[in-house]
Write a protein that holds these residues in place. Structure first.
Motif, short mmCIF file in Angstrom:
data_model
loop_
_atom_site.label_atom_id
_atom_site.label_comp_id
_atom_site.label_asym_id
_atom_site.label_seq_id
_atom_site.Cartn_x
_atom_site.Cartn_y
_atom_site.Cartn_z
N ARG A 295 2.49 3.44 3.91
CA ARG A 295 3.46 2.24 4.46
C ARG A 295 2.86 2.35 6.01
NH1 ARG A 295 8.51 3.95 5.41
NH2 ARG A 295 8.45 4.33 2.93
N ARG A 296 3.00 3.43 6.80
CA ARG A 296 2.89 3.31 8.30
C ARG A 296 1.43 2.88 8.54
NH1 ARG A 296 6.07 6.95 11.01
NH2 ARG A 296 8.52 6.75 10.00
N ALA A 297 0.22 3.27 7.87
CA ALA A 297 -1.10 2.74 8.09
C ALA A 297 -1.45 1.55 7.69
CB ALA A 297 -1.92 3.99 7.69
N HIS A 298 -0.63 1.09 6.50
CA HIS A 298 -1.25 -0.12 6.08
C HIS A 298 -0.34 -1.25 5.58
CE1 HIS A 298 -4.47 2.88 4.40
NE2 HIS A 298 -4.96 2.18 5.51
N GLY A 299 0.87 -0.63 5.43
CA GLY A 299 2.01 -1.67 5.25
C GLY A 299 2.81 -2.62 6.09
N VAL A 300 3.34 -1.62 7.46
CA VAL A 300 3.82 -2.28 8.23
C VAL A 300 3.38 -1.91 9.44
CG1 VAL A 300 6.04 -3.24 7.34
CG2 VAL A 300 5.94 -0.84 8.16
N ALA A 301 3.28 -2.76 10.71
CA ALA A 301 3.02 -2.18 11.95
C ALA A 301 4.22 -1.79 12.64
CB ALA A 301 2.07 -3.25 12.55
N ALA B 12 -1.85 -3.12 17.22
CA ALA B 12 -0.66 -2.14 16.88
C ALA B 12 -0.98 -1.44 15.65
CB ALA B 12 0.79 -3.17 16.34
N GLN B 13 -1.61 -1.90 14.76
CA GLN B 13 -1.91 -1.09 13.62
C GLN B 13 -3.24 -1.93 12.81
OE1 GLN B 13 -2.50 1.60 12.11
NE2 GLN B 13 -0.65 2.27 12.50
N PRO B 14 -4.33 -1.52 13.20
CA PRO B 14 -5.57 -2.28 12.49
C PRO B 14 -5.50 -2.19 10.96
CG PRO B 14 -6.34 -0.24 13.69
CD PRO B 14 -4.92 -0.46 13.91
N GLY B 15 -5.03 -1.02 10.39
CA GLY B 15 -4.90 -1.07 8.91
C GLY B 15 -4.05 -1.96 8.45
N VAL B 16 -2.95 -2.09 9.24
CA VAL B 16 -1.90 -3.22 8.54
C VAL B 16 -2.52 -4.64 8.80
CG1 VAL B 16 0.10 -4.49 9.00
CG2 VAL B 16 -0.03 -1.85 9.10
N ALA B 17 -3.11 -5.01 9.82
CA ALA B 17 -3.99 -6.06 9.93
C ALA B 17 -4.80 -6.50 8.76
CB ALA B 17 -4.63 -6.21 11.20
N GLY C 231 4.76 -0.88 15.72
CA GLY C 231 5.04 -1.31 17.14
C GLY C 231 5.17 -2.85 17.25
N GLU D 259 7.73 -3.05 24.63
CA GLU D 259 6.91 -2.14 23.87
C GLU D 259 5.48 -1.76 24.64
OE1 GLU D 259 7.13 -5.74 23.26
OE2 GLU D 259 8.66 -5.93 22.02
N ALA E 137 -1.53 -7.62 16.28
CA ALA E 137 -1.55 -6.76 14.87
C ALA E 137 -2.63 -5.55 14.92
CB ALA E 137 -1.61 -7.61 13.69
N HIS F 276 -4.98 -5.18 5.80
CA HIS F 276 -4.02 -5.06 4.46
C HIS F 276 -3.26 -6.66 4.26
CE1 HIS F 276 -5.37 -1.04 3.73
NE2 HIS F 276 -5.07 -1.30 2.57
N PRO G 54 0.52 -1.19 -0.17
CA PRO G 54 0.18 0.10 0.00
C PRO G 54 0.84 1.15 -0.19
CG PRO G 54 -0.23 -0.94 2.11
CD PRO G 54 0.97 -1.87 1.39
N LYS H 83 3.10 -3.53 25.94
CA LYS H 83 2.14 -4.17 25.65
C LYS H 83 1.64 -4.96 26.85
CE LYS H 83 3.57 -5.93 21.85
NZ LYS H 83 3.98 -6.19 20.28
#
Lengths: 497, 327
Positions: free
Chosen positions: A331-337, B206-211, A339, B272, B203, B213, A328, B274
């Motif tokens: 990157r920060r919102a959709h590519g890699v997490a 940490a970042q719902p959008g990444v999960a 954290g 982290e 996941a 995608h 995507p 968590k």
């Protein structure tokens, strides 16, 4: 601005860079992503503090700049991303920070009236009183931002990619405004990726490369090719590594795909071993096509096939299962997490491979992850380092490794080289070549036309929701792509028909 | 040379203090109460702390650990506790067997969890607002079902007696409720830290959008998160009723803030920040020991709250401050 240097961690963003802005003239500022254009502008805006160098405004050396002090000096910035309060009215937006009124009270009606006057005078634009910023089109928001600068009696106006979201007619009227401002004695700095616009509008062009200015030329007697060769440090051949791959049978076949008002009748295929580019201006529908291919948007009609199998893509869950990978843009919102660790990110989409009975087998996972870190030469202290601690280019590699771990067949990439430095770009190009070399089908959406010309076997151009042209072969160049994406080709074709 | 070595040593010490601040705080507090009150370290008191203050709070906090890991919150755990307790006691009072009682109680908690899941994943309401709404509805439902909040007691002769006996006895020297807690903790540990589901939860947190995608079935996994949390709260509800031989309407809510507090105190254990199972359990122990200790040295209930507030503040401040210094 002379001798400006700035270092971010290990990255030298600016090294001894100079920029001269003169009254009554339009200066173009060009350079590749990462060349230092935006950093030098941020230094001028007081957002970034330079490590060394001097800034002289109107013959006076200025010390520390802050955004407020810069604005007081009459230097105004129209940033690429809209920096307007979405729930403000047009009047409030134009006078934000300089509200009209008495004492603590704001005279909203006066602001609306004055804003309407200014819009009418400069842009011949009329909006209903009290219109909210969020209800405006992107082009109108841009106009409101410029109006805000004009209302504050700007003497220097810096525009960062102002035409990216505008249609031709709006671009023309913007240019007319900028020329008039120049004739009134205002200094205009115009940053753009579109060489044609630079040629049309600018009196001088400063070219930046690797954090420094490599020359200032007059665009009227310097060819676009010359300017581009100044922008690119190495020759294009080295920047875009070539490969020899035999192109096989179609892996991804799209036919008659359509989605509401975004696009219609889109048919194309991507063969095994092939890198196909996709481009189009903002709002052309190119982005939405890519989103449909990953199930982020549901197409209204048409078919998508992977290796001869008809897919029904209603969510990324299906897309991933059917062997489609997506890199995507955000990157920060959709590519890699950020954290999560490198390991957790890489295995996220393929945990089924590394688990038994619903529990992750750490040994298998570690082995696979270590293999990919080595293969892609991801620079990370350990596999258990947080992705946050990696550079942008290495984060992007982690995002790609996630799909390599899945052994996807189709790679859909959305602006894969945005915000990565030139060195990492070349590594990403090499990686795409390798994916294609291993028989995957690669579809790459990009607005970097030079990149598309350099790396793609074929480029599809979308204009107003329709395929306006397909380009390939050694004759393909960025001017052709630009012409097609701005509608020139389809108009010509229409005349011919 | 010697300067840099001692700097290094100081840095290592700071990092150590930052990481284990909660453990050290726990140790210091135990030592303090042991010296301040002669009864603190007696087996009877420790049994009391464990069974009355730790077990039930810990099981609720384990559920919240999953929810908070997923980036959400569940304000309706009290309702899950109460609903399980109410149905359990009503079924036993009506003469049904213990199995039916436990089954019915847990099913009631699952209904609450499913309601949360639907609100959050289908109607896309934020977890905070969705579970807050369920909390209000659940509280009113209890009052309507018990003519304005009348407790239901389990008198002698019912299966409740047996449960009460179980709750008060020990198996191989370990109190039965503690065994229930250990089983729950192992299950949540495996789910959250070892399973594929746990990875998806982390996941999403940490970042719902990444999960999304990455092809993760976010709605399904999130539903499991809220249903699981409600189930654990339901187990607490049944333990509660078995211990006090009654159902007292609206008693579950008392666990909410302590459970959230324990989970967040526990996050100081992880690099982290968590939530983890170990951290949550330590957080619960810390809160329970402080409450019990303050009671023993003669502080009244209201001052206990002040003490706990200060403690939470101190642990977090020390941990954050040390961590910043060690960077």
């Amino acid at each position: 601005m002379t001798g400006i240097s700035k270092q971010f961690g290990v990255v030298r963003a600016l090294e001894d860079a100079n920029l001269e802005i003169t009254r009554g003239s339009i200066l173009g500022l060009v350079g590749q992503n990462g060349a230092g254009k935006s950093t030098i502008i941020k230094v001028l805006a007081g957002i970034v503090k330079p490590d060394s160098g001097t800034i002289v405004i109107n013959g006076q050396t200025v010390g520390t700049l802050t955004p407020a002090s810069v604005e007081k000096l009459g230097v105004h910035f129209i940033h690429q991303d809209r920096l307007l309060v979405p729930t403000a009215t047009v009047g409030e937006a134009v006078f934000l920070g300089h509200e009209l009124g008495a004492g603590p009270f704001v005279n909203r009606r006066a602001m609306e009236r004055r804003a309407a006057d200014l819009l009418k005078r400069f842009f011949d634009m009329e909006l209903p009183a009290g219109t909210l910023v969020k209800d405006l089109t992107t082009a109108q928001q841009k106009v409101v931002q410029i109006t805000r600068a004009l209302a504050q009696k700007a003497s220097v106006l810096v525009l960062d990619e102002p035409t990216a979201a505008l249609v031709k007619r709006e671009v023309d009227s913007l240019f007319a405004v900028l020329r008039r401002l120049r004739d009134d004695g205002i200094a205009v700095v115009f940053i753009s990726h579109y060489m044609q616009e630079i040629e049309q509008l600018c009196d001088r062009v400063t070219v930046m490369r690797n954090g420094t200015d490599v020359g200032t030329v007059d665009p009227r007697d310097t060819s676009i090719d010359k300017i581009i060769s100044m922008m690119i440090a190495r020759d294009v051949g080295e920047m875009f590594p070539k490969r020899s791959v035999s192109i096989g049978t179609p892996v991804l076949e799209v036919s008659k795909l359509r989605l509401g008002g975004s696009f219609k009748d889109i048919s194309f295929d991507v063969r095994s071993g092939e890198i196909v580019g996709l481009t189009g201006l903002l709002g052309s529908g190119a982005k939405e096509i890519v989103q449909c291919l990953f199930g982020l948007e549901k197409a209204d009609g048409g078919s998508i096939m992977v290796e001869g199998r008809q897919l029904s893509l209603s969510s990324p869950v299906h897309a991933v299962r059917d062997g489609i990978a997506m890199l995507p843009e955000d990157r920060r919102a959709h590519g890699v997490a950020l954290g999560l660790t490198v390991r957790e990110n890489i295995s996220l989409a393929s945990l089924d491979r590394y688990s038994r009975g619903g529990f992750v087998s750490r040994d298998t996972e570690n082995q696979a992850v270590d293999g990919l870190i080595k293969e892609l030469s991801i620079k990370t202290p350990t596999r258990d380092a947080l992705v946050r601690e990696l550079s942008g280019g290495n984060q992007q590699k982690v995002a790609i490794a996630k799909w390599l771990s899945c052994q996807s067949r189709v790679y859909v990439l959305d602006e894969p080289t945005v915000a990565v430095d030139v060195g990492a770009k070349v590594e990403i190009y090499n990686l795409l070549n390798r994916l294609a070399g291993e028989g995957a089908a690669v579809l790459m959406l990009s607005s970097d036309l030079l990149e598309l010309v350099g790396i793609c076997d074929r480029v599809l151009v979308v204009y107003r929701g329709e395929l306006a042209g397909t380009f390939s072969g050694p004759d393909m160049n960025s001017d052709m792509l630009l012409a097609a994406s701005s509608g020139a080709r389809s108009i010509a074709a229409g005349v011919a028909a | 040379m010697s300067v840099s070595t001692s700097d290094n040593a100081r840095q290592t010490l700071r990092a150590f203090l930052a990481k284990y601040s909660i453990l050290l705080a726990f140790g210091a507090i135990v030592v303090f109460f042991a010296t301040a009150s002669p009864t603190f370290l007696t087996p009877t008191n420790l049994f009391n702390v464990l069974v009355n203050n730790v077990v039930m709070l810990a099981i609720v906090a384990l559920g919240l650990t999953i929810v908070i890991s997923s980036g959400g919150i569940d304000l309706s755990v009290g309702v899950s506790i109460d609903m399980a307790s109410m149905i359990f006691v009503m079924l036993l009072a009506a003469g049904y067997s213990g199995f039916v009682g436990v089954g019915g109680g847990l099913a009631a908690a699952l209904v609450v969890g499913a309601l949360n899941a639907i609100l959050i994943t289908r109607l896309k309401i934020s977890p905070f607002l969705a579970t807050l709404g369920v909390l209000f509805i659940g509280q009113s439902t209890q009052q309507l079902a018990t003519s304005g909040g009348q407790p239901i007691y389990l008198t002698s002769g019912y299966a409740g007696d047996q449960f009460n006996a179980i709750a008060r006895t020990a198996l191989l020297g370990i109190p039965t409720p503690v065994i229930v807690l250990i089983l729950c903790a192992i299950a949540v540990y495996l789910l959250l830290h070892r399973s594929v589901f746990g990875r998806y939860v982390q996941a999403m947190g940490a970042q719902p959008g990444v999960a999304w995608h990455s092809g993760i079935r976010v709605p399904r996994e999130l539903s499991l998160v809220y249903v699981g949390c409600a189930l654990l709260a339901g187990i607490t509800g049944i333990l509660l009723s078995a211990t006090v031989k009654s159902y007292v309407p609206l008693s579950g809510n008392a666990f909410l803030l302590d459970a959230i507090g324990a989970t967040f105190i526990g996050t100081t254990l992880s690099r982290e920040r968590k939530p983890t199972v170990a951290g949550t359990l330590l957080g619960v122990l810390l809160l329970a020991v402080v409450k019990n200790g303050l009671l023993l040295i003669g502080w009244n209930f209201y001052w206990q709250q002040v003490g706990i507030g200060l403690l939470v503040f101190l642990v977090l401040a020390a941990s954050f401050g040390l961590r910043r210094a060690s960077h």
